[in-house]
Motif scaffolding. Sequence first.
Motif, PDB file in Angstrom:
ATOM      1  N   UNK A 187       6.712  42.288 -44.962  1.00 20.47           N
ATOM      2  CA  UNK A 187       5.340  42.469 -44.859  1.00 20.47           C
ATOM      3  C   UNK A 187       4.911  41.427 -44.082  1.00 20.47           C
ATOM      4  N   UNK A 188       5.184  40.456 -43.563  1.00 19.81           N
ATOM      5  CA  UNK A 188       4.236  39.584 -42.165  1.00 19.81           C
ATOM      6  C   UNK A 188       4.883  38.636 -42.812  1.00 19.81           C
ATOM      7  N   UNK A 189       5.096  37.597 -43.776  1.00 14.57           N
ATOM      8  CA  UNK A 189       5.087  36.525 -44.490  1.00 14.57           C
ATOM      9  C   UNK A 189       5.763  35.628 -43.033  1.00 14.57           C
ATOM     10  N   UNK A 190       4.791  34.458 -43.156  1.00  8.75           N
ATOM     11  CA  UNK A 190       5.144  33.641 -41.982  1.00  8.75           C
ATOM     12  C   UNK A 190       5.575  32.595 -43.256  1.00  8.75           C
ATOM     13  N   UNK A 191       7.409  32.168 -42.840  1.00  8.51           N
ATOM     14  CA  UNK A 191       7.929  31.409 -43.781  1.00  8.51           C
ATOM     15  C   UNK A 191       8.775  29.579 -43.322  1.00  8.51           C
ATOM     16  N   UNK A 192       9.215  28.651 -43.579  1.00  4.83           N
ATOM     17  CA  UNK A 192       9.876  27.729 -43.172  1.00  4.83           C
ATOM     18  C   UNK A 192      10.851  27.953 -43.238  1.00  4.83           C
ATOM     19  N   UNK A 193      11.635  26.900 -42.488  1.00  2.00           N
ATOM     20  CA  UNK A 193      13.322  26.955 -43.822  1.00  2.00           C
ATOM     21  C   UNK A 193      13.158  26.299 -45.210  1.00  2.00           C
TER      22      UNK A 193
END
Length: 512
Positions: free
Chosen positions: A226-232
């Motif tokens: 859905x377009x999430x920007x996620x870190x490690x």
Amino acid sequence: MTAPAVRDHAVLDYYTADEVRVAEAELFTRVPAGMPMRRAAFGLAEVVVGELRERTGGIAGRAVTLLIGSGDNGGDALWAGSFLRRRGVAVRAILLAPERAHAEGLAALQRAGGRIVEAPPTAHEPRGDAAAREDVAEAILGLPDLVVDGIVGISGRGALRPVAAELVAGVRCPIIAVDLPSGVDPDTGAVNGPAVRADVTVTFGALKPVHALAAPHCGRIELVPIGLRLPESNLIALEPRAVGAGWPVPGPFDDKYTQGVTGVCAGSGTYPGAAVLCAGGAVAATSGMVRYAGTGAAQVLAHFPEVIAAESISATGRVQSWVIGPGAGTDAAARDRLAEVLATDLPVVVDADALTLLAADPTLVTGRAAPTVLTPHAGEFARLTGAEPGPDRVAAIRKLSESWRVTVLLKGRATLIASPGHPVIVNEAGGSWAATAGSGDVLSGIIAALLAAGRNPAWAAAAAARVHALAANLAAHSATTAGAPISASPLLSHVREAIGTLRELGGGCINR
């Protein structure tokens, strides 16, 4: 020899509810209001369509019942229901909290012609017997081909409420869960009462810990971007292809010494089989050399004549790692052998009886500089720490790893590996075929062989767990597709096949 970090390999990331909410808040600043929910709902509807086609042979005219709670999870399901109506699916939405149902999703389903039903305050009145309760639940649910669980999402905690629990108990068709099965904790996978057991779980934007820690409740996992920007993340899984690509195999200039020599100190007069299984795991895992120290030499050599045996640790010769403990006893002599091995500057795997000895004297490992891998099951973990792992197994294993400065592998269907300063690794076995006496002895031998080959301890433990689980699965299904119970010996006999299967996924790399 190289020892690449775990994140140098392909991994899957799992994100807690709080981490997902932060990423969603950032997403909402970049896209129009409502778009993330519609993306999620469209993906959910596509999975439902695929399941209908697979299970019933068609889409139009099929029936789907939505179980709708409050909040966005219910909204996802309602919007998905509106998309299904456009494909000719008969959709019934049962509102468990009508006053808190997602207004826009509800309006969209009503516009599309979906049927809305409010669940009664109690699922049956009066209570009656089980058959009567099932009849009432069936009357509310209808006779659907599929049920969609949109009761609670990542903000939910605790078991299903009574009305929801009775409706779920009355379902007689496959269930597709929205984001996670309702009643299962999103971060720990804990189940403390009635909960959904889904055939498929459709999750949005990111995998959550529940999908690995409570896999039997989730079924197949489908991830909808859905377009999430996620870190490690702080919880990861090694992808099977990464295990295969990183597995040590002979290079063009290798010999038996350069590939790693594994020392095995296991077995006793009471438990000679432990020596055989542990040494066998090391023999099967790599192409180097295995040296054995202990009283089980005759039995080990009868099964594996390639092993080089000695009566004592000091007489064993040079090794690059040790595994100690399976079937080795807990008397004073066993304690002395453990202290001797831990006094070396070599990587050591501590298992079984050696864990019991370690629980009595943790100082044997807490000051070690060399890599140390502990491999407890839940009971051994309790002996080491004084407490059961509890519902939050990830937090418990991380605490032990950090306080003792060791790598810990906590056994289970979802095996966990923690190493100081690194993400916890989860290996979801896909089944419990390895839950048999002696299988842990095989696992510890595999880990030790990977350490001797120079692999990072966390990666070695996680990769060994993956191969071990696959070998158990292959053994269970070697004679029948339905699977049959196995023991540790057939598991051991399928270790090489499991490695080969994973290496094919990894491209057959010689990763030296």
